[in-house]
Design an enzyme around this catalytic site. Structure first.
Site, short mmCIF file in Angstrom:
data_model
loop_
_atom_site.label_atom_id
_atom_site.label_comp_id
_atom_site.label_asym_id
_atom_site.label_seq_id
_atom_site.Cartn_x
_atom_site.Cartn_y
_atom_site.Cartn_z
N PHE A 1 0.85 -1.19 0.00
CA PHE A 1 0.00 0.00 0.00
C PHE A 1 0.88 1.24 0.00
CE2 PHE A 1 -4.51 1.09 0.75
CZ PHE A 1 -5.10 -0.08 0.33
N GLN B 1 -8.00 14.45 3.25
CA GLN B 1 -7.30 13.64 2.28
C GLN B 1 -8.11 13.46 0.99
OE1 GLN B 1 -6.51 9.16 2.82
NE2 GLN B 1 -4.53 10.16 2.91
N HIS C 1 -8.38 11.10 -2.10
CA HIS C 1 -7.93 9.80 -2.56
C HIS C 1 -7.64 9.94 -4.05
CE1 HIS C 1 -7.59 5.59 -3.39
NE2 HIS C 1 -7.74 5.31 -2.11
N LEU D 1 -15.14 5.14 -4.81
CA LEU D 1 -13.71 4.85 -4.60
C LEU D 1 -13.24 3.60 -5.33
CD1 LEU D 1 -11.19 5.61 -2.73
CD2 LEU D 1 -11.88 3.59 -1.49
N GLU E 1 -6.85 1.83 -3.10
CA GLU E 1 -5.42 1.90 -3.37
C GLU E 1 -4.85 0.49 -3.56
OE1 GLU E 1 -3.44 4.88 -1.05
OE2 GLU E 1 -1.86 3.44 -0.61
N ARG F 1 -0.75 9.32 -0.43
CA ARG F 1 -1.90 9.80 -1.21
C ARG F 1 -1.87 11.29 -1.52
NH1 ARG F 1 -6.59 6.37 1.92
NH2 ARG F 1 -5.93 4.41 1.00
N HIS G 1 -11.89 12.11 0.64
CA HIS G 1 -11.97 10.74 1.14
C HIS G 1 -11.97 10.66 2.66
CE1 HIS G 1 -11.43 6.45 1.04
NE2 HIS G 1 -10.25 6.49 1.62
N ARG H 1 -3.00 10.82 6.03
CA ARG H 1 -3.09 9.44 6.51
C ARG H 1 -2.55 8.47 5.47
NH1 ARG H 1 -6.83 5.17 5.78
NH2 ARG H 1 -8.36 6.43 4.67
C1 LIG Z 1 -14.93 4.10 0.27
C2 LIG Z 1 -13.97 4.05 1.42
C3 LIG Z 1 -12.96 3.09 1.47
C4 LIG Z 1 -12.05 3.04 2.54
N1 LIG Z 1 -11.08 2.08 2.56
C5 LIG Z 1 -10.23 2.01 3.63
C6 LIG Z 1 -9.26 0.96 3.74
O1 LIG Z 1 -9.16 0.07 2.90
N2 LIG Z 1 -8.43 0.95 4.81
C7 LIG Z 1 -8.52 1.90 5.79
O2 LIG Z 1 -7.74 1.84 6.74
N3 LIG Z 1 -9.46 2.88 5.72
C8 LIG Z 1 -10.32 2.95 4.68
N4 LIG Z 1 -11.25 3.95 4.62
C9 LIG Z 1 -11.43 4.83 5.78
C10 LIG Z 1 -12.19 4.09 6.87
O3 LIG Z 1 -13.05 3.15 6.30
C11 LIG Z 1 -13.01 5.03 7.74
O4 LIG Z 1 -12.20 6.07 8.21
C12 LIG Z 1 -13.59 4.28 8.92
O5 LIG Z 1 -14.28 3.13 8.49
C13 LIG Z 1 -14.50 5.13 9.78
O6 LIG Z 1 -14.99 4.31 10.82
P1 LIG Z 1 -15.73 4.92 12.07
O7 LIG Z 1 -15.97 3.82 13.02
O8 LIG Z 1 -14.99 6.09 12.56
O9 LIG Z 1 -17.11 5.47 11.48
P2 LIG Z 1 -18.19 4.90 10.44
O10 LIG Z 1 -17.91 3.54 9.99
O11 LIG Z 1 -18.35 5.97 9.42
O12 LIG Z 1 -19.48 4.82 11.34
C14 LIG Z 1 -20.09 5.97 11.88
C15 LIG Z 1 -21.26 5.53 12.72
O13 LIG Z 1 -21.79 6.64 13.42
C16 LIG Z 1 -23.19 6.65 13.32
N5 LIG Z 1 -23.63 8.03 13.52
C17 LIG Z 1 -23.11 9.15 12.96
N6 LIG Z 1 -23.77 10.22 13.43
C18 LIG Z 1 -24.69 9.78 14.30
C19 LIG Z 1 -25.68 10.40 15.10
N7 LIG Z 1 -25.86 11.71 15.11
N8 LIG Z 1 -26.49 9.61 15.86
C20 LIG Z 1 -26.35 8.26 15.86
N9 LIG Z 1 -25.42 7.62 15.12
C21 LIG Z 1 -24.61 8.38 14.35
C22 LIG Z 1 -23.47 6.07 11.96
O14 LIG Z 1 -24.79 5.59 11.89
C23 LIG Z 1 -22.43 4.95 11.92
O15 LIG Z 1 -22.91 3.83 12.59
C24 LIG Z 1 -12.16 3.99 3.56
C25 LIG Z 1 -13.18 4.95 3.53
C26 LIG Z 1 -14.06 5.00 2.46
C27 LIG Z 1 -15.10 6.10 2.45
#
Ligand SMILES: Cc1cc2nc3c(=O)[nH]c(=O)nc-3n(C[C@H](O)[C@H](O)[C@H](O)COP(=O)(O)OP(=O)(O)OC[C@H]3O[C@@H](n4cnc5c(N)ncnc54)[C@H](O)[C@@H]3O)c2cc1C
Length: 597
Positions: free
Chosen positions: A123, A244, A246, A256, A259, A290, A357, A402
């Site tokens: 990566f 960031q 992407h 997306l 990568e 990135r 991203h 990142r």
């Molecule tokens: C398309 C894509 C691909 C990616 N690929 C990678 C990868 O391969 N490797 C890597 O390391 N990172 C990757 N990332 C980044 C990574 O996936 C995210 O940063 C990470 O998953 C975020 O996780 P989280 O637990 O912080 O929040 P999320 O998974 O975004 O979850 C947020 C949660 O909060 C809840 N929520 C939000 N606001 C409220 C509210 N007001 N009340 C109640 N609930 C609420 C939502 O319902 C959800 O359950 C990628 C991101 C994207 C967009």
């Protein structure tokens, strides 16, 4: 009797807002320890944005090439353009193999090597021997790693009897007179009723705010609610200028392409068919970090070597990988190519552009996930009862940029760390009494919408915020463009206060939910633009045309004046700064002088 006292109330040891990877990793740790945990989510847990993560989880298992956590630490510090806190980075890289093996033991369906070990792909920015050669560090389940991880965590939580509140919108943090957080207010989408969740500890895990931009790889629910909640409760937001891009969002669609494509050998080509990354980053080539790859793509397009009739995109070429590898390692990418670009990636290149991203900044925390603010002497002070993990938080392991795979890792490491810390904290605490006016501010927000006659559509205001952010805080930044953005966003904040609701019904009224979300969008947007306009240098993802390469400041980075974290305070729309933690936990710090890719 206050309005608050009439509201329905529930009491838990811990309330977690967010059921993504970070929220569910933390809840699992807590439920396993026997705590009474509620997890609130706007959507069904397995629809959280984590499900969309494709590429992998970074951990120096060394299954396929020589590796150790010191190399991972070095790459992450360097990738962060020295804005990452080195204590947190060391902690994350050291814990990485443990949290990956934890997941494996929970049943996560990783891809396997012939010898049965976890498959790892290369990566961007990940190297062995301190930058000498690429390393295979990303632990992957095909190109559906986040999907596999989120489902694994959900199943484990069900086993441990975590209570999920699905389709609930958390609205505001409840702080008592001492400033301690004692719970949250939330609206149940099904009924439109406001409830109070009392807790000894509240943990924000609400994910990113990528939807403050018009073109984004993020889910529509990524509206930065945790950031809004923190900002309204007087907690500053850290390093929000760093967003960031992407390199490989599908041109025109935003979806997306991981990568992992380049990890598997895909090549970026300009209109001459040239593999231009060889020119910019002879060692890392297409797998440079990135921010750097995005800027190189932008440069190619600006210099007229973009592809297509309008010369406005770059081609990602996977044709030489062979259909078999593509179908085995990148099956979702194949589908995305077909569905969103009408391209068969086994036969022709796919058009891509840098797309928003990930937010590097967020709610400031320490390595235990505790939210911290700065006191009058600029020393960190813990906000009692409040934790934050995942993309909404800023512990700061990613600094100004990142590395791919470090976010899923961040969720697991700090989700678990926060869980462990909360278990200890809960032993010595009891529920503090709710203040009499606990939910008055929330009820006032709802009442304003209910009583508004006329006013603007939430959707129109949200779209204008997104357009302004795209234009003024995009991959191409100049001082003048950002300054203009500051004024535009301030004007948009006025319009947010004037949003009206035509349909005032309560049951599943998504217009009301969207209007409430826009109040969070504006906090994240203003934090971003104001912090960006103030930072008079180029660093990581914050690349400003006015601050280019000079002998004094190579690549425009000005460590003398700007080697510090930004803190944006919603009240007064003002900024303050705090030092970067350059002291790791056990190893030598990486000095500011190491550079270049
Ligand atoms: C398309 C894509 C691909 C990616 N690929 C990678 C990868 O391969 N490797 C890597 O390391 N990172 C990757 N990332 C980044 C990574 O996936 C995210 O940063 C990470 O998953 C975020 O996780 P989280 O637990 O912080 O929040 P999320 O998974 O975004 O979850 C947020 C949660 O909060 C809840 N929520 C939000 N606001 C409220 C509210 N007001 N009340 C109640 N609930 C609420 C939502 O319902 C959800 O359950 C990628 C991101 C994207 C967009």
């Amino acid at each position: 009797m206050t309005a608050t006292s009439k509201l329905p109330k529930r009491k838990f040891d811990v309330v977690i807002v967010g059921a993504g990877g970070s929220g569910m990793r933390a809840s699992l740790q807590l439920a396993r320890a026997g705590l009474n945990v509620a997890v609130l989510s706007k959507v069904f847990p397995t629809r959280s944005h984590t499900v969309a993560a494709q590429g992998g989880i970074g951990a120096s298992l060394g299954n396929m090439s020589e590796d150790n956590w010191h190399y991972h630490f070095y790459d992450t510090v360097k990738g962060s353009d020295w804005l990452g806190d080195q204590d947190a980075i060391e902690y994350m890289c050291r814990e990485a193999p443990k949290v990956v093996y934890d997941l494996e033991h929970m049943g996560m369906p990783f891809d396997r090597n012939p010898d049965g070990t976890i498959y790892q792909r290369p990566f961007g920015g990940h190297t062995a021997n301190y930058g000498e050669k690429a390393v295979q560090r990303a632990c992957a389940a095909a190109d559906r790693t986040g999907h596999a991880m989120l489902h694994t965590l959900y199943q484990q939580n069900i086993k441990e009897k975590t209570s999920f509140f699905v389709e609930w919108l958390a609205m505001d943090l409840i702080r008592d007179a001492a400033g301690d957080v004692v719970g949250v207010s939330a609206i149940e989408m099904e009924t439109g009723d406001v409830h109070i969740f009392e807790a000894k500890t509240t943990l924000l895990a609400t994910g990113g705010a990528g939807r403050i931009f018009a073109a984004s790889t993020n889910a529509f629910i990524n509206t930065g609610d945790g950031l809004g909640m923190a900002a309204r409760a007087g907690i500053p937001l850290e390093d929000m200028e760093f967003w960031q891009f992407h390199p490989t969002g599908v041109a025109g669609a935003g979806v997306l392409l991981t990568e992992g494509c380049r990890g598997e050998g895909a090549i970026l080509r300009n209109s001459n068919g040239e593999r231009f990354m060889e020119r910019y980053a002879p060692a890392y080539k297409d797998l440079a970090p990135r921010d750097y790859v995005s800027r190189c793509m932008d440069q190619e397009i600006k210099e007229g070597r973009g592809c297509g009739p309008n010369k406005d995109y770059i081609n990602l070429d996977m044709t030489h990988l062979g259909a078999e590898t593509i179908m085995k390692r990148l099956p979702s990418v194949f589908e995305i190519g077909h569905n969103f670009a009408n391209v068969d990636i086994t036969k022709e290149p796919i058009p891509v552009v840098p797309t928003i991203h990930y937010q590097m900044g967020g709610i400031p925390t320490n390595i235990h996930g505790q939210v911290v603010t700065q006191n009058a002497d600029n020393k960190s002070e813990v906000v009692n009862g409040l934790y934050a993990v995942g993309e909404c938080s800023c512990v700061s392991v990613h600094g100004a940029n990142r590395l791919g795979t470090n976010s899923l890792l961040d969720l697991l490491v700090f989700g678990r760390a926060a869980g462990n810390h909360i278990v200890e904290f809960n032993k010595s605490t009891t529920h503090k009494p709710l203040p009499a006016d606990a939910a008055d501010a929330t009820l006032a927000r709802v009442a304003r919408l209910d009583n508004a006659t006329g006013g603007e559509y939430a959707q129109d205001v949200a779209n204008d915020i997104r357009a302004a952010m795209q234009q003024h805080a995009g991959v191409f930044r100049t001082q003048a463009i950002m300054d203009e953005g500051v004024t535009k966003i301030a004007a948009l904040r006025e319009r947010v206060n004037n949003i009206g609701l035509k349909d005032k019904s309560r049951i599943f009224n998504t217009a009301r939910i969207e209007a409430l979300e826009v109040e969070n969008l504006i906090e994240a947007a203003q934090a971003t633009i104001v912090s960006a306009a103030a930072r008079k240098e180029s660093r990581g993802a914050h690349s400003v045309d006015d601050y280019g390469d000079t002998p004094e400041h190579p690549n425009g980075r000005n460590d003398t004046d700007w080697h510090k974290h930004t803190l944006w305070h919603s009240e007064g729309n003002r900024l303050s700064y705090k030092p970067v933690q350059m002291k790791p936990l056990t190893v030598d710090s990486i000095p500011l002088t190491v550079r270049s890719f």
